[in-house]
Motif scaffolding. Sequence first.
Motif, PDB file in Angstrom:
ATOM      1  N   ARG A  36       2.866  17.771 -40.014  1.00 41.69           N
ATOM      2  CA  ARG A  36       4.252  17.344 -39.842  1.00 41.69           C
ATOM      3  C   ARG A  36       4.341  15.818 -39.893  1.00 41.69           C
ATOM      4  NH1 ARG A  36       6.190  19.970 -34.398  1.00 41.69           N
ATOM      5  NH2 ARG A  36       6.275  17.741 -34.135  1.00 41.69           N
ATOM      6  N   PRO A  37       5.496  15.295 -40.291  1.00 44.13           N
ATOM      7  CA  PRO A  37       5.656  13.840 -40.253  1.00 44.13           C
ATOM      8  C   PRO A  37       5.704  13.355 -38.807  1.00 44.13           C
ATOM      9  CG  PRO A  37       7.722  14.892 -40.891  1.00 44.13           C
ATOM     10  CD  PRO A  37       6.685  15.970 -40.795  1.00 44.13           C
ATOM     11  N   ARG A  38       5.283  12.124 -38.590  1.00 40.58           N
ATOM     12  CA  ARG A  38       5.295  11.504 -37.271  1.00 40.58           C
ATOM     13  C   ARG A  38       6.061  10.190 -37.362  1.00 40.58           C
ATOM     14  NH1 ARG A  38       3.199  13.914 -32.893  1.00 40.58           N
ATOM     15  NH2 ARG A  38       2.139  12.056 -32.229  1.00 40.58           N
ATOM     16  N   TRP A  39       6.584   9.736 -36.245  1.00 39.00           N
ATOM     17  CA  TRP A  39       7.225   8.432 -36.158  1.00 39.00           C
ATOM     18  C   TRP A  39       6.229   7.440 -35.598  1.00 39.00           C
ATOM     19  CZ3 TRP A  39      11.741   6.782 -38.049  1.00 39.00           C
ATOM     20  CH2 TRP A  39      12.649   7.753 -38.485  1.00 39.00           C
ATOM     21  N   LEU A  40       6.127   6.277 -36.229  1.00 42.53           N
ATOM     22  CA  LEU A  40       5.202   5.239 -35.805  1.00 42.53           C
ATOM     23  C   LEU A  40       5.972   4.019 -35.319  1.00 42.53           C
ATOM     24  CD1 LEU A  40       2.661   5.293 -38.778  1.00 42.53           C
ATOM     25  CD2 LEU A  40       2.613   6.641 -36.668  1.00 42.53           C
ATOM     26  N   ASP A  70       6.713  12.427 -32.008  1.00 41.84           N
ATOM     27  CA  ASP A  70       7.293  13.484 -32.841  1.00 41.84           C
ATOM     28  C   ASP A  70       8.741  13.198 -33.210  1.00 41.84           C
ATOM     29  OD1 ASP A  70       5.009  15.125 -32.888  1.00 41.84           O
ATOM     30  OD2 ASP A  70       5.535  16.004 -30.954  1.00 41.84           O
ATOM     31  N   THR A  71       9.424  12.407 -32.385  1.00 39.01           N
ATOM     32  CA  THR A  71      10.833  12.101 -32.623  1.00 39.01           C
ATOM     33  C   THR A  71      11.023  10.591 -32.765  1.00 39.01           C
ATOM     34  OG1 THR A  71      11.291  11.986 -30.253  1.00 39.01           O
ATOM     35  CG2 THR A  71      11.618  14.123 -31.314  1.00 39.01           C
ATOM     36  N   TYR A  72      12.169  10.230 -33.307  1.00 35.30           N
ATOM     37  CA  TYR A  72      12.489   8.826 -33.540  1.00 35.30           C
ATOM     38  C   TYR A  72      12.466   8.052 -32.222  1.00 35.30           C
ATOM     39  CZ  TYR A  72      15.196   4.688 -34.737  1.00 35.30           C
ATOM     40  OH  TYR A  72      15.628   3.401 -34.901  1.00 35.30           O
ATOM     41  N   PRO A  73      11.670   6.977 -32.130  1.00 36.31           N
ATOM     42  CA  PRO A  73      11.601   6.188 -30.895  1.00 36.31           C
ATOM     43  C   PRO A  73      12.762   5.200 -30.801  1.00 36.31           C
ATOM     44  CG  PRO A  73      10.047   5.327 -32.480  1.00 36.31           C
ATOM     45  CD  PRO A  73      10.692   6.526 -33.122  1.00 36.31           C
ATOM     46  N   GLU A  74      13.920   5.736 -30.491  1.00 33.09           N
ATOM     47  CA  GLU A  74      15.149   4.948 -30.475  1.00 33.09           C
ATOM     48  C   GLU A  74      15.025   3.734 -29.565  1.00 33.09           C
ATOM     49  OE1 GLU A  74      19.869   5.627 -29.527  1.00 33.09           O
ATOM     50  OE2 GLU A  74      18.583   7.338 -29.848  1.00 33.09           O
ATOM     51  N   ARG A 101       5.368   9.386 -23.379  1.00 36.27           N
ATOM     52  CA  ARG A 101       5.602  10.554 -22.538  1.00 36.27           C
ATOM     53  C   ARG A 101       6.719  11.371 -23.175  1.00 36.27           C
ATOM     54  NH1 ARG A 101       2.182   8.933 -19.185  1.00 36.27           N
ATOM     55  NH2 ARG A 101       2.326   7.944 -17.183  1.00 36.27           N
ATOM     56  N   HIS A 102       6.362  12.556 -23.668  1.00 30.95           N
ATOM     57  CA  HIS A 102       7.349  13.461 -24.281  1.00 30.95           C
ATOM     58  C   HIS A 102       8.172  12.748 -25.351  1.00 30.95           C
ATOM     59  CE1 HIS A 102       6.221  16.190 -21.107  1.00 30.95           C
ATOM     60  NE2 HIS A 102       6.544  15.273 -20.209  1.00 30.95           N
ATOM     61  N   SER A 103       7.509  12.067 -26.239  1.00 28.90           N
ATOM     62  CA  SER A 103       8.114  11.323 -27.352  1.00 28.90           C
ATOM     63  C   SER A 103       8.947  10.130 -26.909  1.00 28.90           C
ATOM     64  CB  SER A 103       8.951  12.241 -28.241  1.00 28.90           C
ATOM     65  OG  SER A 103       8.102  13.145 -28.912  1.00 28.90           O
ATOM     66  N   PHE A 104       8.919   9.774 -25.638  1.00 31.49           N
ATOM     67  CA  PHE A 104       9.609   8.591 -25.144  1.00 31.49           C
ATOM     68  C   PHE A 104       8.568   7.498 -24.938  1.00 31.49           C
ATOM     69  CE2 PHE A 104      11.034   5.966 -21.555  1.00 31.49           C
ATOM     70  CZ  PHE A 104      12.212   5.482 -22.089  1.00 31.49           C
ATOM     71  N   LEU A 105       8.842   6.302 -25.436  1.00 25.59           N
ATOM     72  CA  LEU A 105       7.904   5.190 -25.311  1.00 25.59           C
ATOM     73  C   LEU A 105       8.304   4.282 -24.160  1.00 25.59           C
ATOM     74  CD1 LEU A 105       7.422   4.195 -29.059  1.00 25.59           C
ATOM     75  CD2 LEU A 105       6.091   5.766 -27.673  1.00 25.59           C
TER      76      LEU A 105
END
Length: 118
Positions: A36-40, A70-74, A101-105
């Motif tokens: 799957r694609p990942r957000w960097l 896994d999700t956009y790091p807004e 933590r759970h896709s939250f930076l």
Amino acid sequence: MGLESIWVTTLNDGLIRADHIVGIESHQTPELPGKRPRWLLDVTLAVSVGSGMKEGWEVMQLHRTLAQTDTYPERAAEELARTFDRLRRQNASGVVRVVTRHSFLRFEFSSFDSPGEP
């Protein structure tokens, strides 16, 4: 004093000095078969990197990945820039770490001046 005494942990490359960073960005990796694609969250450094081929020399910006999710790091890029600015104004010295933590930076700072640390 600027950011000469602030270091940032990268995902795989160790530490980089914050005053060498000239850009912060989030981007998505391409989807690959079975992956799957990942957000960097990447930083761009003030140096370039080159590689040679028989057609000539290719020069590009040097990027280092700080985190992947896994999700956009807004707003992660803006928050990291704010963290650097706050530390610069405090004349701090130490290491900034990106915690996922759970896709939250989240950005954590460990001071070199903290008592009880080597």
